[in-house]
Every structure is written in C-alpha cells, then in structure tokens.
Scaffold this motif. Structure first.
Motif, PDB file in Angstrom:
ATOM      1  N   ASP A   1      33.685 -14.134   6.163  1.00  0.00           N
ATOM      2  CA  ASP A   1      32.539 -13.486   6.007  1.00  0.00           C
ATOM      3  C   ASP A   1      31.296 -14.613   5.816  1.00  0.00           C
ATOM      4  O   ASP A   1      31.601 -15.558   4.809  1.00  0.00           O
ATOM      5  CB  ASP A   1      32.494 -12.337   4.907  1.00  0.00           C
ATOM      6  CG  ASP A   1      31.093 -11.650   4.792  1.00  0.00           C
ATOM      7  OD1 ASP A   1      30.190 -11.749   5.361  1.00  0.00           O
ATOM      8  OD2 ASP A   1      31.308 -10.770   3.633  1.00  0.00           O
TER       9      ASP A   1
ATOM     10  N   GLN B   1      27.145  -5.536  10.746  1.00  0.00           N
ATOM     11  CA  GLN B   1      27.054  -5.775   9.531  1.00  0.00           C
ATOM     12  C   GLN B   1      26.905  -4.335   8.729  1.00  0.00           C
ATOM     13  O   GLN B   1      26.602  -3.470   9.358  1.00  0.00           O
ATOM     14  CB  GLN B   1      25.835  -6.872   9.204  1.00  0.00           C
ATOM     15  CG  GLN B   1      24.422  -6.312   9.207  1.00  0.00           C
ATOM     16  CD  GLN B   1      23.626  -6.909   7.995  1.00  0.00           C
ATOM     17  OE1 GLN B   1      23.226  -6.091   7.281  1.00  0.00           O
ATOM     18  NE2 GLN B   1      22.930  -7.945   8.359  1.00  0.00           N
TER      19      GLN B   1
ATOM     20  N   SER C   1      29.387 -10.035   9.967  1.00  0.00           N
ATOM     21  CA  SER C   1      29.369 -10.464   8.703  1.00  0.00           C
ATOM     22  C   SER C   1      28.882  -9.267   7.877  1.00  0.00           C
ATOM     23  O   SER C   1      28.415  -8.233   8.663  1.00  0.00           O
ATOM     24  CB  SER C   1      28.825 -11.761   8.234  1.00  0.00           C
ATOM     25  OG  SER C   1      29.643 -12.944   8.669  1.00  0.00           O
ATOM     26  N   THR C   2      29.097  -9.249   6.594  1.00  0.00           N
ATOM     27  CA  THR C   2      28.682  -8.068   6.019  1.00  0.00           C
ATOM     28  C   THR C   2      27.268  -7.860   5.529  1.00  0.00           C
ATOM     29  O   THR C   2      26.391  -6.699   5.487  1.00  0.00           O
ATOM     30  CB  THR C   2      29.435  -7.816   4.624  1.00  0.00           C
ATOM     31  OG1 THR C   2      29.250  -9.047   3.674  1.00  0.00           O
ATOM     32  CG2 THR C   2      31.178  -7.865   5.047  1.00  0.00           C
TER      33      THR C   2
ATOM     34  N   SER D   1      32.687  -9.105  -0.646  1.00  0.00           N
ATOM     35  CA  SER D   1      32.108  -8.560   0.689  1.00  0.00           C
ATOM     36  C   SER D   1      32.716  -7.159   0.861  1.00  0.00           C
ATOM     37  O   SER D   1      33.286  -6.650   0.340  1.00  0.00           O
ATOM     38  CB  SER D   1      33.245  -9.400   1.863  1.00  0.00           C
ATOM     39  OG  SER D   1      32.869 -10.774   1.913  1.00  0.00           O
ATOM     40  N   THR D   2      31.950  -6.196   1.856  1.00  0.00           N
ATOM     41  CA  THR D   2      31.904  -4.869   2.035  1.00  0.00           C
ATOM     42  C   THR D   2      32.485  -4.580   3.594  1.00  0.00           C
ATOM     43  O   THR D   2      31.632  -3.883   4.308  1.00  0.00           O
ATOM     44  CB  THR D   2      30.819  -3.997   1.486  1.00  0.00           C
ATOM     45  OG1 THR D   2      29.684  -4.873   2.334  1.00  0.00           O
ATOM     46  CG2 THR D   2      30.646  -4.358   0.257  1.00  0.00           C
TER      47      THR D   2
ATOM     48  N   VAL E   1      27.057 -13.373   2.331  1.00  0.00           N
ATOM     49  CA  VAL E   1      27.305 -12.543   1.225  1.00  0.00           C
ATOM     50  C   VAL E   1      26.264 -12.905   0.168  1.00  0.00           C
ATOM     51  O   VAL E   1      25.853 -14.215   0.147  1.00  0.00           O
ATOM     52  CB  VAL E   1      28.532 -12.774   0.474  1.00  0.00           C
ATOM     53  CG1 VAL E   1      28.798 -12.241  -0.908  1.00  0.00           C
ATOM     54  CG2 VAL E   1      29.732 -12.133   1.498  1.00  0.00           C
TER      55      VAL E   1
ATOM     56  N   ALA F   1      36.911 -13.274  -2.566  1.00  0.00           N
ATOM     57  CA  ALA F   1      37.226 -13.264  -0.934  1.00  0.00           C
ATOM     58  C   ALA F   1      38.833 -13.941  -1.081  1.00  0.00           C
ATOM     59  O   ALA F   1      39.421 -13.624  -0.029  1.00  0.00           O
ATOM     60  CB  ALA F   1      36.421 -14.462  -0.419  1.00  0.00           C
TER      61      ALA F   1
ATOM     62  N   LEU G   1      34.376 -18.334   3.685  1.00  0.00           N
ATOM     63  CA  LEU G   1      33.356 -17.332   3.100  1.00  0.00           C
ATOM     64  C   LEU G   1      32.126 -18.444   3.044  1.00  0.00           C
ATOM     65  O   LEU G   1      32.142 -19.364   2.676  1.00  0.00           O
ATOM     66  CB  LEU G   1      33.701 -16.978   1.643  1.00  0.00           C
ATOM     67  CG  LEU G   1      32.535 -15.908   1.209  1.00  0.00           C
ATOM     68  CD1 LEU G   1      32.776 -14.649   1.646  1.00  0.00           C
ATOM     69  CD2 LEU G   1      32.518 -15.899  -0.268  1.00  0.00           C
TER      70      LEU G   1
ATOM     71  N   LEU H   1      33.179  -8.562  10.152  1.00  0.00           N
ATOM     72  CA  LEU H   1      33.932  -9.836   9.956  1.00  0.00           C
ATOM     73  C   LEU H   1      33.596 -10.878  10.967  1.00  0.00           C
ATOM     74  O   LEU H   1      33.306 -10.656  12.225  1.00  0.00           O
ATOM     75  CB  LEU H   1      35.405  -9.647   9.649  1.00  0.00           C
ATOM     76  CG  LEU H   1      35.882  -9.387   8.492  1.00  0.00           C
ATOM     77  CD1 LEU H   1      37.462  -9.148   8.700  1.00  0.00           C
ATOM     78  CD2 LEU H   1      35.459 -10.020   7.317  1.00  0.00           C
TER      79      LEU H   1
END
Length: 603
Positions: free
Chosen positions: A35, A274, A336-337, A344-345, A38, A62, A85, A394
């Motif tokens: 990710d 995302q 990515s989130t 991270s979600t 963040v 992570a 990350l 991701l």
C-alpha cells in the motif's frame, strides 16, 4: 471473505515465493504487494477526525499487528501481511495539528487552536472546513499555522519511523508524502511522492509552495540533480474535474513536447483504484464495457470527463504522441488505499472506515439502518459519500527482491499492477513468437528474453500482429477467478477507439463471437456471504493475438482480471449486525486486478 486453500504450486510457478516474503534475489522477479498511500495522525484531516495512530502504527499494522481505531476498536488484517508500505501524510500542515494540544507549544495559544480541536461531529466538521477551505479557495494555510521548522522536524520524524521498520528482504518501507493541490476550478490534483532509498529531501513540497503540479515536477528534477531519486504518482483523478489528464497546461496553454517530457519523466504511474473510487473508466465514457461501473464514487457513474479517468488518459496519450512525438500519459498502474486511520483498508470483510470518527461505525457508513433499527425505513434515505467508499486497493510490483531499491525500480519501469484488494498475481508479456511459450515450464524466463513485460513498448516487426501472454493466479485467501480480459485502445485517422476482449474463461468455457465468456454460474449466498465452489479457476494462462490488429495504428493493451462475485463490505456489515442490508447499495462486487499496459508503436 477469506477462503483458506492451497495453490502453492501455482504461486511458485508464477514466480512468487510462498508467503511472498522471501529475501533471496529472484532472477525473474517475485510479485510483492503493498500500500503506497496511508495517512496517520501527522495528516491534518486525520488528526481533526480524532485519529491518533502514528507512522509506527501504520507499519505495524501492515506487518500483521493489531492497532487501535479512533473509536477504540481493534484493527488487524484478516489476511496475510503486506510486503511494503509507504506512509504518505499530507505535506500541508505535516505534523502541525498535534502541536495544538501541546500546552508548551506556541500553536496551542493560537485562537484557531480552540476551533480545531472538537469532540462533537458538528464541531469536527466545522474544524475540518476551517482548515480545508483555504486549500480550495486560496491555496494558503490558516493564519499562524505554518512553520517551516515544525514541518521539517515532522518530516524527519516520519523518515525515522520508516527507517525503524525497514527490514530488507522481509518488509520494505518507502519514504514518501502527499502533495495535496486542490485549487478552485481544477479539482483534485493530488500526487504522492516517493524516494528510492533512505536518502530523501530535506523538506516536503506542498500546495503552499505552489498549487501548480508543474512546479512540483521542477522540484523533483531539482532533487534528482542532487542525487536523490524520486517520482510522483497522481491519485483520485476521478475527482479532478476533468483536469488530471488534460491537453493543456495548468495555465491553460496547449501542451508541448517539453511539457510532455517533464511529465512522463516525473510521473510514470497512476493510482487507478482506492477507497474514494476506481478511476479506470465509467459507463458514460465506455458504454460498451459491461464492467465500467465498478466501485465508482458518489456522483462519478455518469461523469463524461475524459481527463479524469485512466483509460481516457491512455487514449489521449496516443493522440498526443502522434502530435508531439512523445506520450505524456504512458502510465503504469498501481492501486493503494488512501486510508486515514494509520491502517490500510483493502479487505472487503474487515472495513473499519476511511477517516477516523467520520465513518468509523456501520451506521455512519449507512450499511445498517439508522437509530438501532433492524430494517430500513420505507422512505429513501439519501446516500452519503461514506456509503460509496470502496475497500480498495493494493499495488503489486514484479521485483527481484523486497528492498527499497528493487521496488522503486519496478515502479519506475512500470512493471506494476493494481488490485482492488485481493492478492491476485498477474503476468503480462508481449512480443513476436511468444505464444508458443505458453506451455513451457520456463515460459517466464523465455518471455523476458523474447518479449517485453507490462509497462514495456513493442515496435512493429514484419506485418504480423504481436502476441500476448497472460497469466493470472488467484489469491488463495479469496475466491476463484472468472475471466481474463485485454483492454485495447488505438489511434486511427486521428481518432481514438477502445475495445474489451475476454481472452480467458474459467471452467473450460470459451469466448464467443462477441469476445465474451459465457456466464460460469458463480453464486453468492447473501444469507452468509458464502460462495459457490463449483465454478471458477485457480489460475488462467492465455496466449492471445489481436484479431483486429492494424500495423500502422499505435495502440496500448492492458489486462483486467475478474474474480467471481463476492459480498461487498456493506453486506458484511449488515450480516455482522444481524439487520437488513441497505437496499440502495450493491450486495456484491467483482474484485479485480489491472496490469500496466504494453504499448505498440509502428515504426
């Protein structure tokens, strides 16, 4: 959903070690998942919404450890840990907000301090508006809340956290920050900035230095001249109001070759998905793509804004390359989130919201009925943005080893892919005479030698169409694969076109004359979110040649892999609460992966 099964042989054949955390250097690259977006309490918006998680917390999460949500709930990955990350806190006000609560710091004495630290939702929203408003209106900070010394110190603290958690070969931390330009009329022009090694800039570049991303590129070039390798990645182009991938400069002038060269040098990638929406395309732009409406954010579904979407950007790039001799939108793809909880979600069955107390409960996300009810009222309740967020995504890279340098180099050469959350592995090669490699045990090695991987460019050879190899391997902790598609865009007589081809089907099915796989019959039981186990594939390996190839037409090709349907996060929320699901929200989704394109260029 987490389905436990083993396809170790498939993962090994795909070039990834078991667990994807090996330290050895792989001759033909491993798939690593991470990710790159963040936020923690060092970001002004996260802090205002009561997030107190630190960069250390984000790295621990992570790696599979438990951390606390702003609500007090425990957050922990239900699947495997990540391989890498990046904590990318906003450069604007970086680390400033927590100084407002420090009685020994001058910031705590400012009149604005009392207005920015609130407990009620109404007060928090007003505080957020106070800080974020000047971003859009005037590109300036709140008076008194900008101190270069504090920003520099906070940036050093963020870097120190990254260094503490870096374990070469096991877990990689990428140093980075977010440049958050949102000027009036341009929408979101945000970029994440990443550094190749532990050597990074002395300070960050923010909106308050310049709202113009072209000035960010000049700053990146300046860092490179000092021996600091760095790149930027645009995100949320779907929020850019038709600005992210325009044919004009920030000031409205037509782009030229120098502008294009500077952009492609500094921004080789784009974040395609995302939590705030997927930016591949939408039904208004791609009416013949049945999967174009995936995870679109509120208001995006029928937004005919080509400069806000990745597929349209790739098409625009073909056109500009024809005019300028260089393609500014030769973009590799990552996901990515953009999570703002120091965690991270991307897991559909374990979404804990996006931004602290703003959406930290199922009721605030509108996935359960209001006021403790078990059924939804007959009158329609308007959806909020929190109801339309996605548990995504991701970044995947093909790299020789899990180190800062190797992962950054994979990003720079665009040997990357994105997923909406599952650890789906995707290989994509193009070349001449590579189709015969598909059944060889060493096909990856041979494909690297005889073709180009995702992110590469093919030149015309003879008069034959290039061949493509696709290999997709499912996430053993998710559901089965349904189909593999190739999305093509091309330029003909000055006009751009697109088409989606199903090239690989599960269950022994074959694409028909319309280049679509028949339905494989996969089902989801909404009573418990279980899925049918009789349909789908653990892996799909395909050799394909474009049936509509024209030698003189520039083109790009990228892969899209679709899983069987599974429950959306909102359905999981309602099941856990034992209440009726929101009838306005989709019950299921089809998780997916996207490869970076391969470009075809006529000689």
């Amino acid at each position: 959903m987490r389905i436990r099964s083993s396809i170790v042989l498939g993962l090994l054949l795909a070039g990834a070690p078991c667990g994807s955390r090996a330290s050895e250097r792989a001759a033909f690259k491993n798939a690593y998942f991470g990710d790159l977006h963040v936020h923690t309490a060092m970001s002004f918006d996260a802090f205002i919404w009561h997030v107190r998680g630190t960069p250390d917390d984000a790295y621990r999460f992570a790696k599979g450890e438990a951390v606390r949500h702003a609500s007090g709930e425990v957050m922990r990955l239900s699947g495997p840990p990540l391989d890498f990350l990046a904590v990318t806190d906003h450069a604007e006000y970086l680390g400033v907000m927590d100084k407002l609560t420090d009685p020994d710091h001058p910031f705590s004495k400012l009149p604005s301090a009392r207005r920015l630290i609130k407990d009620s939702r109404e007060g928090i929203q007003a505080a957020f508006d106070l800080v974020a408003g000047p971003f859009v209106a005037e590109s300036r900070p709140v008076e008194g809340l900008w101190d270069h010394g504090v920003i520099r110190q906070s940036w050093q603290e963020a870097q120190a956290a990254a260094d503490r958690h870096y374990e070469p070969g096991v877990f990689t931390t990428i140093k980075g920050f977010e440049y958050t330009s949102s000027p009036t009329g341009h929408g979101n022009l945000h970029r994440n900035v990443f550094f190749r090694t532990g050597k990074a800039s002395d300070t960050v570049f923010s909106l308050f230095d310049s709202p113009n991303p072209e000035d960010l590129w000049r700053w990146l070039d300046e860092q490179r001249s000092r021996g600091i390798e760095v790149l930027a990645v645009p995100h949320n182009p779907n929020w850019s109001r038709n600005s992210m991938f325009a044919r004009v400069t920030y000031s409205g002038e037509p782009v030229d070759a120098e502008w294009a060269e500077r952009r492609v040098r500094n921004e080789p990638l784009v974040e395609i998905t995302q939590i705030k929406g997927t930016s591949e395309t939408n039904p208004a732009l791609s009416p013949n793509d049945e999967w174009a409406d995936f995870a679109l954010y509120l208001g995006d579904r029928n937004d005919p804004a080509p400069a806000s979407y990745v597929r349209s950007a790739l098409l625009t790039g073909l056109s500009l390359a024809d005019e300028l001799g260089i393609n500014p939108y030769r973009l590799g793809i990552i996901g990515s989130t953009d999570a703002h909880n120091a965690a991270s979600t991307f897991e559909e069955d374990a979404l804990f919201g996006f931004l602290g107390l703003k959406d930290g409960t199922a009721e605030l996300r509108q996935s359960v009925p209001p006021d403790g009810a078990s059924v939804w009222p007959e009158e329609t309740i308007p959806l909020t943005t929190s109801a339309t967020v996605g548990a995504s995504g991701l970044a995947g890279v093909w790299a020789e080893e899990n180190t800062r340098e190797a992962i950054f180099d994979a990003l720079a050469r665009r040997e990357t892919f994105a997923t909406s959350g599952p650890h789906i592995r995707v290989r994509f090669f193009g070349g001449y005479g590579v189709a015969s490699l598909i059944s060889r045990p060493d096909f990856v090695e041979q494909a690297y030698r005889k073709g180009v991987p995702m992110g590469g460019e093919l030149k015309s050879e003879r008069r034959q169409a290039p061949e493509f190899l696709v290999w997709a391997v499912r996430d053993p902790n998710s559901t089965w694969l349904q189909r593999v598609q190739i999305v093509k865009g091309w330029l003909s007589d000055g006009k751009t076109h697109e088409r989606v081809y199903d090239v690989g089907c599960s269950d022994g099915l074959q694409p028909g004359e319309t280049h679509r796989c028949p339905d494989n019959g996969a089902q989801v039981d909404l009573r418990d979110c279980s899925v049918s186990r009789h349909s789908g594939a653990s892996e799909l390996r395909v050799a394909w040649r474009d049936p509509d190839f024209e030698r003189r037409q520039p083109a790009f090709y990228y892969v899209r892999v679709l899983e069987n349907p599974t429950c959306r996060w909102s359905t999981w929320d309602s099941l856990r609460a034992g209440v009726e699901r929101n009838p306005q929200l989709p019950a299921t989704i089809q998780e997916r992966a996207w490869s970076s394109p391969i470009w075809y260029s006529p000689r």
